[in-house]
Scaffold this motif. Structure first.
Motif, PDB file in Angstrom:
ATOM      1  N   LYS A 697       0.812  -1.204   0.000  1.00 19.47           N
ATOM      2  CA  LYS A 697       0.000   0.000   0.000  1.00 19.47           C
ATOM      3  C   LYS A 697       0.854   1.266   0.000  1.00 19.47           C
ATOM      4  O   LYS A 697       0.384   2.326  -0.428  1.00 19.47           O
ATOM      5  CB  LYS A 697      -0.913   0.014   1.235  1.00 19.47           C
ATOM      6  CG  LYS A 697      -1.924  -1.115   1.268  1.00 19.47           C
ATOM      7  CD  LYS A 697      -2.760  -1.073   2.540  1.00 19.47           C
ATOM      8  CE  LYS A 697      -3.768  -2.232   2.562  1.00 19.47           C
ATOM      9  NZ  LYS A 697      -4.568  -2.212   3.827  1.00 19.47           N
ATOM     10  N   ALA A 698       2.071   1.165   0.504  1.00 20.27           N
ATOM     11  CA  ALA A 698       2.945   2.348   0.576  1.00 20.27           C
ATOM     12  C   ALA A 698       4.363   1.956   0.179  1.00 20.27           C
ATOM     13  O   ALA A 698       4.950   1.032   0.763  1.00 20.27           O
ATOM     14  CB  ALA A 698       2.927   2.938   1.980  1.00 20.27           C
ATOM     15  N   LEU A 699       4.913   2.656  -0.830  1.00 25.80           N
ATOM     16  CA  LEU A 699       6.302   2.456  -1.243  1.00 25.80           C
ATOM     17  C   LEU A 699       7.010   3.801  -1.079  1.00 25.80           C
ATOM     18  O   LEU A 699       6.782   4.743  -1.853  1.00 25.80           O
ATOM     19  CB  LEU A 699       6.374   1.966  -2.687  1.00 25.80           C
ATOM     20  CG  LEU A 699       7.779   1.794  -3.277  1.00 25.80           C
ATOM     21  CD1 LEU A 699       8.619   0.830  -2.433  1.00 25.80           C
ATOM     22  CD2 LEU A 699       7.704   1.320  -4.732  1.00 25.80           C
ATOM     23  N   ASN A 700       7.827   3.896  -0.037  1.00 24.67           N
ATOM     24  CA  ASN A 700       8.501   5.148   0.309  1.00 24.67           C
ATOM     25  C   ASN A 700      10.013   4.930   0.240  1.00 24.67           C
ATOM     26  O   ASN A 700      10.602   4.324   1.143  1.00 24.67           O
ATOM     27  CB  ASN A 700       8.100   5.603   1.711  1.00 24.67           C
ATOM     28  CG  ASN A 700       6.614   5.868   1.829  1.00 24.67           C
ATOM     29  OD1 ASN A 700       6.021   6.495   0.946  1.00 24.67           O
ATOM     30  ND2 ASN A 700       5.998   5.403   2.919  1.00 24.67           N
ATOM     31  N   ILE A 701      10.615   5.406  -0.854  1.00 20.14           N
ATOM     32  CA  ILE A 701      12.070   5.210  -1.007  1.00 20.14           C
ATOM     33  C   ILE A 701      12.743   6.539  -1.397  1.00 20.14           C
ATOM     34  O   ILE A 701      13.782   6.554  -2.045  1.00 20.14           O
ATOM     35  CB  ILE A 701      12.379   4.107  -2.048  1.00 20.14           C
ATOM     36  CG1 ILE A 701      11.712   4.394  -3.372  1.00 20.14           C
ATOM     37  CG2 ILE A 701      11.947   2.740  -1.520  1.00 20.14           C
ATOM     38  CD1 ILE A 701      12.059   3.372  -4.454  1.00 20.14           C
ATOM     39  N   TRP A 702      12.107   7.637  -0.958  1.00 17.19           N
ATOM     40  CA  TRP A 702      12.669   8.938  -1.318  1.00 17.19           C
ATOM     41  C   TRP A 702      13.966   9.227  -0.566  1.00 17.19           C
ATOM     42  O   TRP A 702      14.320   8.554   0.397  1.00 17.19           O
ATOM     43  CB  TRP A 702      11.634  10.029  -1.077  1.00 17.19           C
ATOM     44  CG  TRP A 702      11.443  10.461   0.361  1.00 17.19           C
ATOM     45  CD1 TRP A 702      12.214  11.301   1.081  1.00 17.19           C
ATOM     46  CD2 TRP A 702      10.386  10.073   1.243  1.00 17.19           C
ATOM     47  NE1 TRP A 702      11.727  11.473   2.350  1.00 17.19           N
ATOM     48  CE2 TRP A 702      10.584  10.730   2.475  1.00 17.19           C
ATOM     49  CE3 TRP A 702       9.263   9.233   1.112  1.00 17.19           C
ATOM     50  CZ2 TRP A 702       9.729  10.593   3.569  1.00 17.19           C
ATOM     51  CZ3 TRP A 702       8.413   9.094   2.196  1.00 17.19           C
ATOM     52  CH2 TRP A 702       8.653   9.760   3.400  1.00 17.19           C
ATOM     53  N   ASN A 703      14.650  10.252  -1.086  1.00 15.53           N
ATOM     54  CA  ASN A 703      15.869  10.770  -0.454  1.00 15.53           C
ATOM     55  C   ASN A 703      16.937   9.694  -0.308  1.00 15.53           C
ATOM     56  O   ASN A 703      17.446   9.437   0.783  1.00 15.53           O
ATOM     57  CB  ASN A 703      15.546  11.413   0.890  1.00 15.53           C
ATOM     58  CG  ASN A 703      16.670  12.359   1.342  1.00 15.53           C
ATOM     59  OD1 ASN A 703      17.488  12.814   0.519  1.00 15.53           O
ATOM     60  ND2 ASN A 703      16.716  12.632   2.636  1.00 15.53           N
ATOM     61  N   ASN A 704      17.235   9.040  -1.433  1.00 18.56           N
ATOM     62  CA  ASN A 704      18.373   8.130  -1.511  1.00 18.56           C
ATOM     63  C   ASN A 704      19.220   8.555  -2.716  1.00 18.56           C
ATOM     64  O   ASN A 704      19.171   9.715  -3.145  1.00 18.56           O
ATOM     65  CB  ASN A 704      17.873   6.686  -1.641  1.00 18.56           C
ATOM     66  CG  ASN A 704      17.466   6.090  -0.305  1.00 18.56           C
ATOM     67  OD1 ASN A 704      18.336   5.731   0.491  1.00 18.56           O
ATOM     68  ND2 ASN A 704      16.158   5.990  -0.063  1.00 18.56           N
ATOM     69  N   GLN A 705      19.979   7.631  -3.260  1.00 19.73           N
ATOM     70  CA  GLN A 705      20.804   7.913  -4.440  1.00 19.73           C
ATOM     71  C   GLN A 705      20.450   6.922  -5.544  1.00 19.73           C
ATOM     72  O   GLN A 705      21.311   6.465  -6.313  1.00 19.73           O
ATOM     73  CB  GLN A 705      22.289   7.825  -4.067  1.00 19.73           C
ATOM     74  CG  GLN A 705      22.706   8.811  -2.997  1.00 19.73           C
ATOM     75  CD  GLN A 705      24.107   8.563  -2.465  1.00 19.73           C
ATOM     76  OE1 GLN A 705      24.914   7.895  -3.119  1.00 19.73           O
ATOM     77  NE2 GLN A 705      24.404   9.107  -1.291  1.00 19.73           N
ATOM     78  N   LEU A 706      19.173   6.598  -5.618  1.00 21.41           N
ATOM     79  CA  LEU A 706      18.703   5.631  -6.598  1.00 21.41           C
ATOM     80  C   LEU A 706      18.667   6.265  -7.988  1.00 21.41           C
ATOM     81  O   LEU A 706      18.420   7.474  -8.137  1.00 21.41           O
ATOM     82  CB  LEU A 706      17.312   5.132  -6.199  1.00 21.41           C
ATOM     83  CG  LEU A 706      17.270   4.406  -4.839  1.00 21.41           C
ATOM     84  CD1 LEU A 706      15.835   4.202  -4.407  1.00 21.41           C
ATOM     85  CD2 LEU A 706      18.005   3.072  -4.935  1.00 21.41           C
ATOM     86  N   SER A 707      18.875   5.443  -9.000  1.00 19.77           N
ATOM     87  CA  SER A 707      18.968   5.951 -10.373  1.00 19.77           C
ATOM     88  C   SER A 707      18.263   4.998 -11.323  1.00 19.77           C
ATOM     89  O   SER A 707      17.629   4.018 -10.914  1.00 19.77           O
ATOM     90  CB  SER A 707      20.443   6.132 -10.762  1.00 19.77           C
ATOM     91  OG  SER A 707      21.137   4.895 -10.655  1.00 19.77           O
ATOM     92  N   GLY A 708      18.405   5.300 -12.625  1.00 19.03           N
ATOM     93  CA  GLY A 708      17.765   4.451 -13.616  1.00 19.03           C
ATOM     94  C   GLY A 708      16.321   4.862 -13.818  1.00 19.03           C
ATOM     95  O   GLY A 708      15.831   5.870 -13.300  1.00 19.03           O
ATOM     96  N   GLU A 709      15.630   4.085 -14.642  1.00 16.92           N
ATOM     97  CA  GLU A 709      14.238   4.389 -14.930  1.00 16.92           C
ATOM     98  C   GLU A 709      13.295   3.785 -13.893  1.00 16.92           C
ATOM     99  O   GLU A 709      13.630   2.787 -13.249  1.00 16.92           O
ATOM    100  CB  GLU A 709      13.893   3.879 -16.331  1.00 16.92           C
ATOM    101  CG  GLU A 709      14.674   4.578 -17.429  1.00 16.92           C
ATOM    102  CD  GLU A 709      14.170   4.212 -18.806  1.00 16.92           C
ATOM    103  OE1 GLU A 709      13.265   3.339 -18.912  1.00 16.92           O
ATOM    104  OE2 GLU A 709      14.653   4.796 -19.788  1.00 16.92           O
ATOM    105  N   ILE A 710      12.117   4.405 -13.784  1.00 15.62           N
ATOM    106  CA  ILE A 710      11.070   3.856 -12.900  1.00 15.62           C
ATOM    107  C   ILE A 710      10.503   2.617 -13.578  1.00 15.62           C
ATOM    108  O   ILE A 710      10.019   2.705 -14.719  1.00 15.62           O
ATOM    109  CB  ILE A 710       9.969   4.897 -12.653  1.00 15.62           C
ATOM    110  CG1 ILE A 710      10.563   6.138 -11.967  1.00 15.62           C
ATOM    111  CG2 ILE A 710       8.839   4.293 -11.826  1.00 15.62           C
ATOM    112  CD1 ILE A 710       9.582   7.293 -11.852  1.00 15.62           C
ATOM    113  N   PRO A 711      10.559   1.451 -12.915  1.00 14.12           N
ATOM    114  CA  PRO A 711      10.103   0.219 -13.582  1.00 14.12           C
ATOM    115  C   PRO A 711       8.606   0.260 -13.870  1.00 14.12           C
ATOM    116  O   PRO A 711       7.806   0.663 -13.015  1.00 14.12           O
ATOM    117  CB  PRO A 711      10.427  -0.885 -12.565  1.00 14.12           C
ATOM    118  CG  PRO A 711      11.374  -0.279 -11.588  1.00 14.12           C
ATOM    119  CD  PRO A 711      11.079   1.185 -11.554  1.00 14.12           C
ATOM    120  N   THR A 712       8.244  -0.150 -15.067  1.00 16.63           N
ATOM    121  CA  THR A 712       6.813  -0.229 -15.394  1.00 16.63           C
ATOM    122  C   THR A 712       6.104  -1.271 -14.528  1.00 16.63           C
ATOM    123  O   THR A 712       4.888  -1.215 -14.341  1.00 16.63           O
ATOM    124  CB  THR A 712       6.629  -0.593 -16.873  1.00 16.63           C
ATOM    125  OG1 THR A 712       7.270  -1.862 -17.132  1.00 16.63           O
ATOM    126  CG2 THR A 712       7.245   0.475 -17.771  1.00 16.63           C
TER     127      THR A 712
END
Length: 852
Positions: A697-712
């Motif tokens: 219900k909640a995916l919270n992964i802000w404020n990191n150093q993640l890259s690449g495209e948002i997976p479909t």
């Protein structure tokens, strides 16, 4: 005079043999009692035809008036026609087999008739006709509400009448006519109002009168004292008020028993008058509103066998003079406000059988002199403020069946001498300050039914000898300091319905033998020692069958080890709170650990100064549902082993210093509802496997150093309500498939490097309340479809390369409270009045207006 008396009688009263004729046989029966008086052995009331208490010439002259007369058959109701229970009782006493064989002589010979507990609701007028010799009639425990006229006409000899526990609402006139009565029992009816003394005083021969357990009210009528032959008077269980009329009661000089319990009597105990009743053996004033002290003068009533003053508001000390009552068998002073110590003089009451002093404010020690009361069967000193040790002399009271010393301040050990009290059925010493071991000799108390030792400081093991107490139904040892394992011998106590062992330091597993306790209704266990129930199916099934069972199930192998590994890996010694960690206590008592059915289901250690790396051993907690390590200082990578926690619902690792990639194995957490990895230093891409988290219900992964495209693949998360990916380094376009997330309420993708146009498909997100896309490199016009987001409250589009005028469809967003737009691409608000009016109605709206 004699003729007048004869008129009051009938021929039937002179037909002593009941053969239907007054003749010579009747004369011979009469002459055998001639000259006797009431109280003589050969005196019988039925021959006392003038009722003066003496069988003499006047009675003979009355008899002569009837000599030769026949008794009319109609004067008696045929036995077979009488009320069924009466008929059957008569037949049972006559030497015949059927009711038709009962003769008048048989009826006249009956002197005692019992028709009690027969469910009688009514009687016939002739039910007792012909019973001219009847002296005792027992109608106890029926449902009679009235008596028919003439019911007792033939019962001139009646002296004893029991009408107790019926439904009478008034005293029947038939009763008052029986002037020869000496005993009258009317207790347990529905009699109310003032006592009809004007009628009762006609029964001048009464020596026993019981009016208890009715609804009489008003003051106790002093006219009852005109019944000067009374030896037993019971007025208890009514609603009498006022004071005890002691001065009038002194007229009852023969009184042996006075029952005034259960009323609303007030004032002090009038002892100065009561001592004028020298024959008094029973004085029961319990359950009233009496005040003042217990008078010392009561010590002069040396014939007293029962003194019951309980459940009043008496105060002061117990008079030492009560020690003079050498015949006393019962002393009830409980539930008052008595203070001071227990007089040692009570040790003189060698005939005492029951002593109840509980629920007072008594202080000091238990007198050793009580150990001299060798006839004592019941001793209750509970709920006082008694201190000191339990006297070993109480071990001399070998007739005791009940001993209650609970809720005091007693200290020291339990005397082994109490093991001599082999007649005990109940032993209660709970809620004191007793210490030391449980004497093994208590295993000899095989008559015990109740054993209550809870709330002390007892130590050592449970004696195996307790397994000998096979009559026990109730046993408590809660809140002590007992150690060791539960003896398997307790499985012998097959009559137990209540067993409380909780809050001790007992260890090990519940033995299999306890599954034989099939009558158990309440069972509590557990405590610092780690006592637990094994996961064995037999024991678990047995526990499930107990109505109230409370205690931990033994943790599966590996759980404790995983927790120890966590403690060691994250510097548990310096946690903010590490209560009970690494102790022998049940792991459910370790801070932040939640346990259900013996399995660790929750680890809530947020904001607790955890440092170091998350240990891989946590992957062994196969029933974990919540893992909350947020707001700590954890470092290193997220262990791939967390992907084994398939029951996990919440994974909160946010606000730490975690590095490395998000493990693809987290995609195995099919029950996960909330994934919080924000505010760390994670890198790499979002694993496409996260699209498998169908419960998320909640995916919270802000404020990191993640890259690449948002997976479909994130579009597969059909239950998602919050998708927060902002403040990372994501690139590429926004997947159009995100428009499939129909439950989404919050979408934040700001401060990334996203390019391309805003997908028109986002207009399908009807539940969306917040859309934040600012700080990217998005271009192109704003899709008109965004006007479909009727629940939208916040929209942030500023800081992109969007172009053109905002679409008129946005004016449909009536709930919008904050709207920021503009940027390098020239995105602006159209000039037309309708759009500007809408824009001005937004509480916080910022952005340029188009020039034309």
């Amino acid at each position: 005079l004699f003729v007048g008396q004869a008129a009051a009688n009938t021929a039937a009263s002179a037909d002593f043999d009941g053969n239907g004729e007054v003749g010579v046989p009747d004369f011979l029966l009469f002459i055998a009692t001639f000259g006797s008086r009431q109280g003589d052995e050969k005196y019988e009331a039925r021959y006392d035809l003038d009722g003066n208490g003496e069988i003499g010439v006047p009675d003979f002259l009355i008899f002569l008036d009837f000599f030769g007369q026949k008794v009319p058959p109609s004067s008696q109701l045929a036995v077979c026609d009488r009320t069924g229970a009466v008929r059957d009782s008569i037949v049972a006493l006559a030497p015949v087999s059927t009711c038709g064989d009962v003769t008048a002589a048989h009826l006249a010979a009956i002197d005692s008739l019992r028709v009690n507990s027969a469910s009688l609701t009514a009687l016939k007028a002739g039910d007792f006709s012909g019973l001219t010799g009847l002296t005792k009639l027992n109608l106890f425990n029926n449902m009679l509400s009235s008596l028919p006229d003439g019911l007792f006409d033939d019962l001139q000899a009646l002296t004893w009448l029991h009408l107790g526990r019926n439904q009478l609402t008034s005293i029947p006139s038939e009763v008052v006519k029986q002037t020869n009565l000496t005993s009258l029992w009317l207790w347990g009816n529905q009699l109310s109002g003032p006592v009809p003394v004007s009628e009762l005083v006609k029964l001048s021969n009464l020596d026993t009168l019981s009016l208890s357990s009715n609804q009489f009210s008003g003051e106790i009528p002093v006219e009852l004292t005109n019944l000067t032959n009374l030896t037993y008077l019971s007025l208890g269980g009514n609603q009498f008020s006022g004071s005890i009329p002691a001065s009038e009661l002194t007229k009852l000089s023969n009184l042996e028993a006075l029952h005034l319990w259960g009323n609303q009597l007030s004032g002090p105990i009038p002892a100065s008058e009561l001592i004028k009743l020298p024959n008094l053996m029973v004085l029961n004033l319990s359950n009233n509103q009496l005040t003042g002290g217990i008078p010392t003068e009561l010590g002069n009533l040396t014939n007293l066998q029962r003194l019951q003053l309980d459940r009043n508001t008496l105060s002061g000390e117990i008079p030492v003079e009560l020690g003079n009552l050498s015949n006393l068998q019962r002393l009830y002073l409980y539930s008052n406000q008595l203070t001071g110590g227990i007089p040692i003089e009570l040790g003189n009451l060698t005939n005492l059988q029951r002593l109840r002093l509980e629920r007072n404010q008594l202080t000091g020690g238990i007198p050793i002199e009580l150990g001299s009361l060798s006839n004592l069967t019941y001793l209750n000193l509970s709920r006082n403020q008694l201190s000191g040790g339990i006297p070993i002399e109480l071990g001399n009271l070998t007739n005791l069946t009940y001993l209650n010393l609970g809720v005091n301040q007693l200290s020291g050990g339990i005397p082994i001498e109490l093991g001599n009290l082999t007649n005990l059925a109940s032993l209660a010493i709970w809620d004191n300050d007793l210490s030391g071991p449980i004497p093994v000799g208590f295993g000899n108390l095989t008559n015990l039914v109740r054993l209550s030792f809870g709330g002390n400081q007892l130590s050592g093991p449970l004696p195996v000898e307790l397994g000998n107490l096979i009559n026990l139904t109730y046993m408590t040892f809660w809140n002590n300091q007992l150690t060791g394992m539960i003896p398997p011998e307790l499985g012998n106590l097959t009559n137990l319905t209540y067993l409380s062992l909780g809050d001790n330091a007992l260890s090990g597993e519940i033995p299999q033998s306890l599954t034989g306790l099939m009558k158990l209704e309440t069972f509590s266990f557990g405590g610092e020692g780690g006592l637990c129930a094994p996961s064995d199916p037999n024991i678990q099934m047995w526990l499930d069958g107990i109505e109230n069972a409370h205690g931990p199930t033994c943790a599966p192998p590996g759980q404790r080890e995983a927790l120890v590994a966590l403690y060691n890996a994250t510097d548990g010694a310096n946690w903010t709170n590490n209560t009970n960690w690494l102790t022998d206590n049940d792991i459910s008592s370790w801070y932040g650990v939640e346990v259900s059915d013996a399995s660790v289901t929750g680890l809530k250690l947020w904001d607790n100064n955890l440092t170091g790396e998350i240990p891989t051993e946590l992957g062994n907690l196969s029933n974990l549902e919540k893992l909350e390590f947020d707001r700590n200082a954890l470092s290193g990578s997220i262990p791939t082993e967390l992907g084994n926690l398939t029951t996990l619902k919440v994974l909160a690792l946010n606000n730490n210093a975690l590095t490395g990639q998000i493990p693809t194995e987290l995609g195995n957490l099919s029950n996960l509802e909330e994934l919080n990895l924000h505010d760390n230093e994670l890198s790499g891409t979002i694993p496409t496997e996260l699209g498998n988290l169908s419960s998320l219900k909640a995916l919270n992964i802000w404020n990191n150093q993640l890259s690449g495209e948002i997976p479909t693949e994130l579009s597969n998360l059909s239950n998602l309500t919050r998708l927060n990916l902002h403040t990372n380094q994501f690139s590429g376009s926004i997947p159009t498939e995100l428009g499939n997330l129909s439950n989404l309420e919050e979408l934040t993708l700001y401060r990334n490097q996203l390019t391309g146009e805003i997908p028109a498909e986002l207009g399908n997100l009807n539940n969306l309340r917040s859309l934040k896309l600012f700080g990217n490199e998005l271009s192109g016009p704003v899709p008109v479809e965004l006007g479909n987001l009727s629940n939208l409250e916040v929209m942030e589009l500023v800081g992109n390369k969007l172009s053109g005028a905002l679409p008129q469809s946005l004016t449909m967003l009536t709930k919008l409270e904050r709207f920021n737009f503009g940027g390098e691409g020239g995105l602006c608000a159209p000039l037309d009045a309708a759009f500007q009016t809408w824009l001005q109605g937004i509480e916080d709206a910022n952005g340029p207006t188009c020039l034309q």
